[in-house]
Design a protein around this motif. Structure first.
Motif, PDB file in Angstrom:
ATOM      1  N   ARG A   1     -99.876 -40.171  45.964  1.00 48.06           N
ATOM      2  CA  ARG A   1    -100.451 -41.219  46.813  1.00 48.06           C
ATOM      3  C   ARG A   1    -101.541 -41.976  46.089  1.00 48.06           C
ATOM      4  O   ARG A   1    -102.113 -41.496  45.113  1.00 48.06           O
ATOM      5  CB  ARG A   1    -100.977 -40.628  48.120  1.00 48.06           C
ATOM      6  N   LEU A   2    -101.790 -43.155  46.615  1.00 47.44           N
ATOM      7  CA  LEU A   2    -102.888 -43.994  46.154  1.00 47.44           C
ATOM      8  C   LEU A   2    -103.979 -43.892  47.206  1.00 47.44           C
ATOM      9  O   LEU A   2    -103.698 -44.035  48.405  1.00 47.44           O
ATOM     10  CB  LEU A   2    -102.422 -45.450  46.031  1.00 47.44           C
ATOM     11  N   MET A   3    -105.207 -43.628  46.780  1.00 53.95           N
ATOM     12  CA  MET A   3    -106.325 -43.594  47.717  1.00 53.95           C
ATOM     13  C   MET A   3    -107.246 -44.762  47.405  1.00 53.95           C
ATOM     14  O   MET A   3    -107.655 -44.956  46.264  1.00 53.95           O
ATOM     15  CB  MET A   3    -107.106 -42.291  47.627  1.00 53.95           C
ATOM     16  N   VAL A   4    -107.562 -45.536  48.448  1.00 53.72           N
ATOM     17  CA  VAL A   4    -108.486 -46.659  48.338  1.00 53.72           C
ATOM     18  C   VAL A   4    -109.637 -46.366  49.281  1.00 53.72           C
ATOM     19  O   VAL A   4    -109.414 -46.061  50.457  1.00 53.72           O
ATOM     20  CB  VAL A   4    -107.802 -47.992  48.729  1.00 53.72           C
ATOM     21  N   SER A   5    -110.876 -46.440  48.770  1.00 53.89           N
ATOM     22  CA  SER A   5    -112.027 -46.170  49.628  1.00 53.89           C
ATOM     23  C   SER A   5    -113.118 -47.197  49.387  1.00 53.89           C
ATOM     24  O   SER A   5    -113.246 -47.740  48.296  1.00 53.89           O
ATOM     25  CB  SER A   5    -112.564 -44.751  49.398  1.00 53.89           C
ATOM     26  N   VAL A   6    -113.875 -47.453  50.439  1.00 50.88           N
ATOM     27  CA  VAL A   6    -115.006 -48.377  50.368  1.00 50.88           C
ATOM     28  C   VAL A   6    -116.242 -47.617  50.829  1.00 50.88           C
ATOM     29  O   VAL A   6    -116.282 -47.107  51.943  1.00 50.88           O
ATOM     30  CB  VAL A   6    -114.772 -49.632  51.239  1.00 50.88           C
ATOM     31  N   HIS A   7    -117.240 -47.545  49.943  1.00 47.87           N
ATOM     32  CA  HIS A   7    -118.512 -46.876  50.231  1.00 47.87           C
ATOM     33  C   HIS A   7    -119.532 -47.967  50.528  1.00 47.87           C
ATOM     34  O   HIS A   7    -119.696 -48.886  49.733  1.00 47.87           O
ATOM     35  CB  HIS A   7    -119.005 -46.082  49.017  1.00 47.87           C
ATOM     36  N   ASP A   8    -120.233 -47.859  51.661  1.00 46.99           N
ATOM     37  CA  ASP A   8    -121.313 -48.820  51.932  1.00 46.99           C
ATOM     38  C   ASP A   8    -122.572 -48.064  52.336  1.00 46.99           C
ATOM     39  O   ASP A   8    -122.566 -46.837  52.432  1.00 46.99           O
ATOM     40  CB  ASP A   8    -120.901 -49.872  52.966  1.00 46.99           C
ATOM     41  N   HIS A   9    -123.663 -48.798  52.552  1.00 53.01           N
ATOM     42  CA  HIS A   9    -124.959 -48.175  52.816  1.00 53.01           C
ATOM     43  C   HIS A   9    -125.355 -48.205  54.283  1.00 53.01           C
ATOM     44  O   HIS A   9    -126.512 -47.936  54.611  1.00 53.01           O
ATOM     45  CB  HIS A   9    -126.038 -48.861  51.967  1.00 53.01           C
ATOM     46  N   ASP A  10    -124.429 -48.513  55.160  1.00 55.71           N
ATOM     47  CA  ASP A  10    -124.698 -48.544  56.592  1.00 55.71           C
ATOM     48  C   ASP A  10    -124.179 -47.247  57.204  1.00 55.71           C
ATOM     49  O   ASP A  10    -122.978 -46.981  57.156  1.00 55.71           O
ATOM     50  CB  ASP A  10    -123.998 -49.750  57.221  1.00 55.71           C
ATOM     51  N   PRO A  11    -125.055 -46.415  57.783  1.00 54.07           N
ATOM     52  CA  PRO A  11    -124.606 -45.128  58.292  1.00 54.07           C
ATOM     53  C   PRO A  11    -123.797 -45.212  59.591  1.00 54.07           C
ATOM     54  O   PRO A  11    -123.173 -44.234  59.993  1.00 54.07           O
ATOM     55  CB  PRO A  11    -125.917 -44.357  58.521  1.00 54.07           C
ATOM     56  N   ARG A  12    -123.790 -46.362  60.242  1.00 53.31           N
ATOM     57  CA  ARG A  12    -123.046 -46.483  61.510  1.00 53.31           C
ATOM     58  C   ARG A  12    -121.545 -46.378  61.250  1.00 53.31           C
ATOM     59  O   ARG A  12    -121.016 -47.048  60.373  1.00 53.31           O
ATOM     60  CB  ARG A  12    -123.350 -47.813  62.202  1.00 53.31           C
ATOM     61  N   MET A  13    -120.898 -45.532  62.019  1.00 51.73           N
ATOM     62  CA  MET A  13    -119.462 -45.341  61.867  1.00 51.73           C
ATOM     63  C   MET A  13    -118.715 -46.476  62.564  1.00 51.73           C
ATOM     64  O   MET A  13    -119.148 -46.969  63.597  1.00 51.73           O
ATOM     65  CB  MET A  13    -119.029 -43.998  62.475  1.00 51.73           C
ATOM     66  N   PRO A  14    -117.581 -46.901  62.005  1.00 50.88           N
ATOM     67  CA  PRO A  14    -116.819 -47.982  62.632  1.00 50.88           C
ATOM     68  C   PRO A  14    -116.179 -47.512  63.931  1.00 50.88           C
ATOM     69  O   PRO A  14    -115.894 -46.328  64.110  1.00 50.88           O
ATOM     70  CB  PRO A  14    -115.760 -48.322  61.591  1.00 50.88           C
ATOM     71  N   VAL A  15    -115.963 -48.463  64.802  1.00 54.21           N
ATOM     72  CA  VAL A  15    -115.310 -48.184  66.079  1.00 54.21           C
ATOM     73  C   VAL A  15    -113.952 -48.859  66.047  1.00 54.21           C
ATOM     74  O   VAL A  15    -113.846 -50.055  65.761  1.00 54.21           O
ATOM     75  CB  VAL A  15    -116.148 -48.733  67.259  1.00 54.21           C
ATOM     76  N   VAL A  16    -112.915 -48.089  66.338  1.00 55.14           N
ATOM     77  CA  VAL A  16    -111.570 -48.640  66.353  1.00 55.14           C
ATOM     78  C   VAL A  16    -111.327 -49.248  67.730  1.00 55.14           C
ATOM     79  O   VAL A  16    -111.500 -48.594  68.753  1.00 55.14           O
ATOM     80  CB  VAL A  16    -110.515 -47.547  66.061  1.00 55.14           C
ATOM     81  N   ALA A  17    -110.949 -50.519  67.714  1.00 57.97           N
ATOM     82  CA  ALA A  17    -110.684 -51.209  68.977  1.00 57.97           C
ATOM     83  C   ALA A  17    -109.396 -50.687  69.593  1.00 57.97           C
ATOM     84  O   ALA A  17    -108.424 -50.408  68.896  1.00 57.97           O
ATOM     85  CB  ALA A  17    -110.569 -52.709  68.730  1.00 57.97           C
ATOM     86  N   ASP A  18    -109.403 -50.550  70.907  1.00 50.04           N
ATOM     87  CA  ASP A  18    -108.203 -50.182  71.637  1.00 50.04           C
ATOM     88  C   ASP A  18    -107.360 -51.451  71.758  1.00 50.04           C
ATOM     89  O   ASP A  18    -107.787 -52.438  72.357  1.00 50.04           O
ATOM     90  CB  ASP A  18    -108.568 -49.631  73.015  1.00 50.04           C
ATOM     91  N   MET A  19    -106.172 -51.429  71.198  1.00 52.24           N
ATOM     92  CA  MET A  19    -105.361 -52.634  71.148  1.00 52.24           C
ATOM     93  C   MET A  19    -104.974 -53.124  72.541  1.00 52.24           C
ATOM     94  O   MET A  19    -104.739 -54.302  72.738  1.00 52.24           O
ATOM     95  CB  MET A  19    -104.106 -52.397  70.298  1.00 52.24           C
ATOM     96  N   GLU A  20    -104.941 -52.235  73.522  1.00 51.42           N
ATOM     97  CA  GLU A  20    -104.618 -52.659  74.890  1.00 51.42           C
ATOM     98  C   GLU A  20    -105.763 -53.463  75.491  1.00 51.42           C
ATOM     99  O   GLU A  20    -105.537 -54.331  76.329  1.00 51.42           O
ATOM    100  CB  GLU A  20    -104.287 -51.448  75.750  1.00 51.42           C
ATOM    101  N   ASP A  21    -107.002 -53.182  75.052  1.00 55.30           N
ATOM    102  CA  ASP A  21    -108.158 -53.905  75.569  1.00 55.30           C
ATOM    103  C   ASP A  21    -108.474 -55.158  74.769  1.00 55.30           C
ATOM    104  O   ASP A  21    -109.276 -55.979  75.193  1.00 55.30           O
ATOM    105  CB  ASP A  21    -109.401 -52.993  75.563  1.00 55.30           C
ATOM    106  N   THR A  22    -107.861 -55.312  73.614  1.00 58.16           N
ATOM    107  CA  THR A  22    -108.130 -56.465  72.758  1.00 58.16           C
ATOM    108  C   THR A  22    -107.309 -57.649  73.248  1.00 58.16           C
ATOM    109  O   THR A  22    -106.119 -57.530  73.526  1.00 58.16           O
ATOM    110  CB  THR A  22    -107.763 -56.153  71.292  1.00 58.16           C
ATOM    111  N   GLU A  23    -107.955 -58.780  73.345  1.00 67.42           N
ATOM    112  CA  GLU A  23    -107.276 -59.994  73.777  1.00 67.42           C
ATOM    113  C   GLU A  23    -106.127 -60.298  72.824  1.00 67.42           C
ATOM    114  O   GLU A  23    -106.271 -60.187  71.603  1.00 67.42           O
ATOM    115  CB  GLU A  23    -108.290 -61.144  73.784  1.00 67.42           C
ATOM    116  N   GLN A  24    -104.998 -60.721  73.353  1.00 68.60           N
ATOM    117  CA  GLN A  24    -103.800 -60.914  72.558  1.00 68.60           C
ATOM    118  C   GLN A  24    -103.975 -61.912  71.412  1.00 68.60           C
ATOM    119  O   GLN A  24    -103.446 -61.733  70.330  1.00 68.60           O
ATOM    120  CB  GLN A  24    -102.659 -61.361  73.453  1.00 68.60           C
ATOM    121  N   LEU A  25    -104.745 -62.971  71.622  1.00 68.60           N
ATOM    122  CA  LEU A  25    -104.931 -63.990  70.601  1.00 68.60           C
ATOM    123  C   LEU A  25    -106.256 -63.852  69.857  1.00 68.60           C
ATOM    124  O   LEU A  25    -106.657 -64.765  69.136  1.00 68.60           O
ATOM    125  CB  LEU A  25    -104.824 -65.384  71.223  1.00 68.60           C
ATOM    126  N   ALA A  26    -106.917 -62.723  69.997  1.00 72.07           N
ATOM    127  CA  ALA A  26    -108.204 -62.510  69.321  1.00 72.07           C
ATOM    128  C   ALA A  26    -108.014 -62.559  67.812  1.00 72.07           C
ATOM    129  O   ALA A  26    -106.994 -62.113  67.285  1.00 72.07           O
ATOM    130  CB  ALA A  26    -108.813 -61.174  69.735  1.00 72.07           C
TER     131      ALA A  26
END
Length: 180
Positions: free
Chosen positions: A74-99
């Motif tokens: 496998r190929l592993m791609v990673s991005v390290h940044d300096h912001d400790p806040r973890m990302p939030v995955v949007a719920d696709m059902e709650d995301t506007e269709q044309l967003a």
């Protein structure tokens, strides 16, 4: 800084739109060097989404490091940044269709084999994804094949005849294939 060991590539950058394009080009070139061309589109999409998240959501420091590592299967791609806040995955059902935003990690999840996020030290995080390597590439090495040189006798210059009087024969005038 860019490093290119045989199976690892690291790029440090500011996650600005112009730099994101440069990283995509570096990633594409590295994957071509590793003979992983089938992974270029998905890897470029994934790294673009991760770097865009750093650009849009990281606190004031947009400095980050992209790592590309070719593992056995496998190929592993990673991005390290300096912001400790973890990302939030949007719920696709709650995301506007044309967003036009909010789908980045969902896209990374859709194109990758696996993905995740982990804290990195006291202030920072790593967001990563993996792609399976093509079966034909797994059997070979990550480096271009070396061309073997068959044992051939050395080419010899034709024997030059000397004039009978011991002097070298005269030089012939230069000729050109160009008419005129």
């Amino acid at each position: 800084m860019i490093s290119h060991p045989s199976r690892h590539c690291t790029v440090e950058l500011q996650a600005l739109p112009s730099r994101i394009g440069q990283v995509r080009r570096i990633l594409s070139a590295q994957l071509r060097y590793w003979h992983m061309d089938p992974l270029i589109d998905r890897a470029a999409l994934g790294v673009t989404e991760l770097l865009t998240n750093v650009h849009r959501h990281a606190q004031s420091d947009k400095t980050c490091t992209v790592e590309i590592e070719l593992l056995l299967d496998r190929l592993m791609v990673s991005v390290h940044d300096h912001d400790p806040r973890m990302p939030v995955v949007a719920d696709m059902e709650d995301t506007e269709q044309l967003a036009t935003c909010g789908r980045g990690l969902a896209m990374v999840a859709a194109v990758s084999e696996s993905w995740g996020v982990r804290p990195d030290g006291e202030s920072g995080k790593v967001v990563w994804f993996t792609l399976p390597t093509p079966p034909t590439a797994r059997a070979g090495s990550a480096r271009p094949p070396r061309h073997m040189v068959a044992d051939k006798p050395a080419l010899r210059f034709p024997e030059v005849e000397h004039a009978v009087d011991g002097r070298r024969p005269g030089h012939a005038p230069a000729r050109s294939a160009v008419a005129g």
